[in-house]
Design an enzyme around this catalytic site. Structure first.
Site, PDB file in Angstrom:
ATOM      1  CD  GLU A 152      -2.709  -1.252   2.473  1.00 36.66           C
ATOM      2  OE1 GLU A 152      -2.537  -0.609   3.290  1.00 36.66           O
ATOM      3  OE2 GLU A 152      -3.967  -1.923   2.642  1.00 36.66           O
ATOM      4  CD  GLU A 305      -4.005  -6.388   3.194  1.00 37.70           C
ATOM      5  OE1 GLU A 305      -4.839  -5.848   3.677  1.00 37.70           O
ATOM      6  OE2 GLU A 305      -2.750  -6.395   3.144  1.00 37.70           O
TER       7      GLU A 305
HETATM    8  C1  GAL Z   1      -4.122  -3.090   5.337  1.00 35.71           C
HETATM    9  C2  GAL Z   1      -2.886  -3.631   5.402  1.00 35.71           C
HETATM   10  C3  GAL Z   1      -2.632  -4.696   6.530  1.00 35.71           C
HETATM   11  C4  GAL Z   1      -3.350  -4.505   7.696  1.00 35.71           C
HETATM   12  C5  GAL Z   1      -4.861  -4.513   6.987  1.00 35.71           C
HETATM   13  C6  GAL Z   1      -5.897  -4.133   8.224  1.00 35.71           C
HETATM   14  O1  GAL Z   1      -4.625  -1.799   4.725  1.00 35.71           O
HETATM   15  O2  GAL Z   1      -2.272  -3.841   4.135  1.00 35.71           O
HETATM   16  O3  GAL Z   1      -1.257  -4.788   6.859  1.00 35.71           O
HETATM   17  O4  GAL Z   1      -3.037  -3.501   8.411  1.00 35.71           O
HETATM   18  O5  GAL Z   1      -4.988  -3.221   6.551  1.00 35.71           O
HETATM   19  O6  GAL Z   1      -7.080  -3.759   8.005  1.00 35.71           O
END
Ligand code: GAL
Length: 676
Positions: A152, A305
């Site tokens: 990110e 994710e």
């Molecule tokens: C994302 C990030 C992860 C974790 C997640 C929590 O943005 O890539 O490492 O922090 O959020 O929601």
């Protein structure tokens, strides 16, 4: 598409795996549980810098070798991340100049993550070094499914390194200071620059920032981060690794990257998607995130994710119920995702995200959360064939396009606009929501992109525009396209300079209107239109100059003046909407326009029963995905087989359920079960 469609040969299932948090006996249990859930892919290495390079230039990868061997023996592939989003404390101590400064000059110290100044040479060198190390060691590993560069991108630095790089970027863009002064309108408030060294990042200042300066800085930051990304890719490629490369974008609120340019620089596009509501609108948010990412990718993409069990809203994390997690996961896939990946595999026992959801919750495998993951794994295996894209890579067909550009967002973040409550992402999302509510598939489109396949194009709040974009819209409409342009679009040029002589200067001719006056509304005010629609936030005094009014303002100082207009232009039409329609009004207008053009929902009548119907194209067949968000069972009739249940042609779909139908024909009927 600048690269072949991403086709990993299966749906990828798994998530971020951070074994460095756990002793080895837990790794062994992890592998067993992964096998039980049919996990086939994990992302390793994100944030592992301190373990991988415990001291500057000294690498220790024995633990990573070990975990990779365990995964590989179990038949589990991996994305390998470069850990560069989180430099360890030794880095800060050795290179204090490589820490980012906030706009107010405060240094951002280690103790969290993402503490790096993207333009600092020490940071860039260290990032290249660790990328090269990983490339050399694992670049040709058989289990490697791809490279996940960084995490990110989006840490913004206002320090001296950023200032230097920003000046170089500006010099390259403008050539001379005279050009920069002209573009930035520095005659106002005595901002004239007499030497490049006087130019700063938009640091804390007394009152309003110069908007052209602010937007150029956003552009610079995106380009600078992209250059850093490319350096890592080059290092990896130079080690002989040919595995596909991505970096994970972040939705819904991260707006530091110009995603079209970034997507062109990746072998496949990936995104992290977190719902921002636990209410029914979360379903439209899944569709929104998916449609954006698929459009950036111009084909299949990867959901890198999501949260398995929680939805963070306001101060708390609300439970994401198992059915919803499954339905949402299938929803991403329906719209082109090749994966269902989560952050993270096992809930951490400590650290800042100790209360974040996970595939294996704190309580362990004996939990609703993990049971749902196992169920999802089974479903993904059953529907795996959908991952094979058609030869042309086009997994989705839409007749409607929504124009998207990060610069639209950046412009509307500049201060002191007629109404600072106007929010680009809200505008775009509200537009997308209207089509979702009508059951109509949409793509997003870059300005200047290929729009031949769209019969309807909507341009929400693209304040600044260059002449090429205006000409592109004109050509689209002249050739028979239908465009809907919202208020505050094409008003300014890319330097955020308003085109004088009546708004929206870039599009007056196409739209056949001349806006004399922008009349923002008070926060709680609505304005009535003649056709029963209502507007909020914004209104305008519009004069017709070739267009006809299809709705007029019905009351107040604008009573009787045009609110929505339409102009026949060449073989197409251009509609202008001069107020921010309420969601219901926007739904009615856009659904009406689409239906007038003969654009039909994927399955007639489905959305009215709470069923989202999406068609994904595949190599062997088309697949109809049905996601039942409603509350009463429905009956589904047509020709095809539901890969989830093996039912054929006629079946019931329960509330909360999903079906993924390999279609023999594209005609389907969905009715309330009771009326069947
Ligand atoms: C994302 C990030 C992860 C974790 C997640 C929590 O943005 O890539 O490492 O922090 O959020 O929601």
């Amino acid at each position: 598409m600048s690269h072949p469609p991403f086709s990993p040969g299966r749906l990828l299932f798994g998530g971020d795996y951070n074994p460095e948090q756990w002793p080895r006996e837990v790794w062994l249990e992890d592998i067993e549980l992964m096998k039980r859930a049919r996990v086939n892919t994990v992302t390793i290495g994100v944030f592992s810098w301190a373990m991988l390079e415990p001291r500057e230039g000294e690498f220790d990868a024995a633990w990573l070798d070990d975990i990779i061997a365990l995964l590989t023996d179990a038949g589990i592939g991996f994305f390998l991340a470069t850990p560069t989003a989180s430099p360890p404390p030794w880095f800060t101590s050795a290179h204090p100049d490589a820490l980012p400064l906030r706009a107010d000059g405060t240094p951002v110290l280690h103790g969290s993550r993402d503490t790096y100044a993207i333009s600092a040479p020490a940071y860039r060198d260290a990032a290249r070094r660790v990328a090269r190390f990983l490339g050399e060691r694992y670049g040709t590993h058989t289990g490697l499914r791809g490279w996940h560069i960084h995490n990110e991108y989006g840490t913004i630095d206002h320090g001296p390194h950023a200032a230097r790089a920003f000046r170089q970027w500006l010099e390259h863009k403008y050539g001379t200071l005279e050009n920069l002064n002209g573009a930035w309108y520095t005659a106002f408030w005595s901002q004239r620059y007499g030497s490049w060294d006087e130019v700063l990042p938009p640091r804390q200042t007394q009152y309003l920032h110069n908007p052209a300066h602010a937007v150029d800085f956003k552009r610079f930051c995106s380009d600078e981060m992209l250059a850093a990304y490319r350096e890592q890719v080059d290092e990896i490629r130079s080690t002989g690794s040919s595995a596909p490369v991505t970096t994970n974008f972040m939705l819904p609120t991260w707006n530091h990257l110009e995603q079209w340019a970034w997507s062109d620089a990746q072998d496949f596009v990936s995104v992290d998607h977190y719902l921002d509501t636990a209410g029914p609108d979360g379903e439209t948010h899944v569709a929104y995130g998916s449609d954006l990412t698929r459009s950036w990718a111009d084909g299949p993409w990867v959901l890198m994710e999501q949260n398995a069990t929680g939805i963070r809203v306001g101060n708390g994390t609300l439970v994401k119920e198992p059915d919803r997690m499954i339905r949402n996961s299938i929803g991403y896939i329906a719209r082109g995702s090749q994966s269902s990946l989560f952050f993270q595999w096992r809930a951490g026992a400590g650290g800042s995200e100790v209360w974040h959801g996970a595939m294996v919750p704190h309580v362990g495998a004996d939990s609703r959360g993990f049971e749902a993951i196992v169920r999802l794994g089974e479903i993904l295996e059953r529907i795996g064939e959908v991952a094979e894209p058609p030869a042309d890579g086009r997994v989705f067909e839409a007749e409607i396009g929504i124009v998207w550009h990060a610069e639209g967002w950046w412009s509307l973040e500049t201060p002191h606009l007629p109404n600072d409550a106007l929010d680009y992402a809200d505008e775009v999302r509200a537009t997308h929501r209207s089509f979702w509510r009508a059951g109509l598939p949409v793509d997003f489109v870059r300005p200047g992109g290929d729009v031949q396949r769209y019969r309807l194009l909507v341009v929400p709040a693209l304040y600044a525009m260059n002449v090429d974009t205006a000409a592109w819209l004109e050509a689209y409409v002249a050739g028979g396209g239908h465009v809907v342009v919202s208020f505050f679009t094409g008003v300014a040029d890319p330097s955020q300079r308003v085109i004088p002589g009546g708004y929206p200067g870039m599009l007056r001719d196409l739209l056949g209107v001349r806006v004399e006056e922008i009349r923002p509304l008070a926060d709680d005010e609505q304005i009535e239109l003649s056709d029963g629609l209502r507007g909020e936030l914004w209104s305008e005094r519009v004069h017709l100059d070739g267009a006809e009014a299809t709705a007029i303002y019905a009351a107040g100082p604008l009573s009787g003046s045009p609110a929505i207009t339409r102009r026949a232009y060449g073989a197409g039409t251009a509609t202008y909407v001069s107020t921010r329609l309420t969601q219901e009004a926007r739904d009615a207008l856009l659904a009406g326009l689409a239906s007038g053009l003969g654009i039909r929902p994927t399955v007639e009548g489905a959305i009215e029963l709470g069923v989202e119907a999406i068609r994904r194209r595949g190599a062997a067949s088309d697949y109809l995905f049905l996601l039942h968000h409603g509350s009463a069972p429905v009956r589904v009739e047509g020709r095809g087989v539901d890969l989830v249940t093996a039912a054929a042609n006629v079946f019931a779909l329960e509330p909360g359920g999903v079906a993924v139908i390999r279609e023999d024909a594209a005609e389907w009927r969905i009715t309330a079960a009771a009326s069947a």
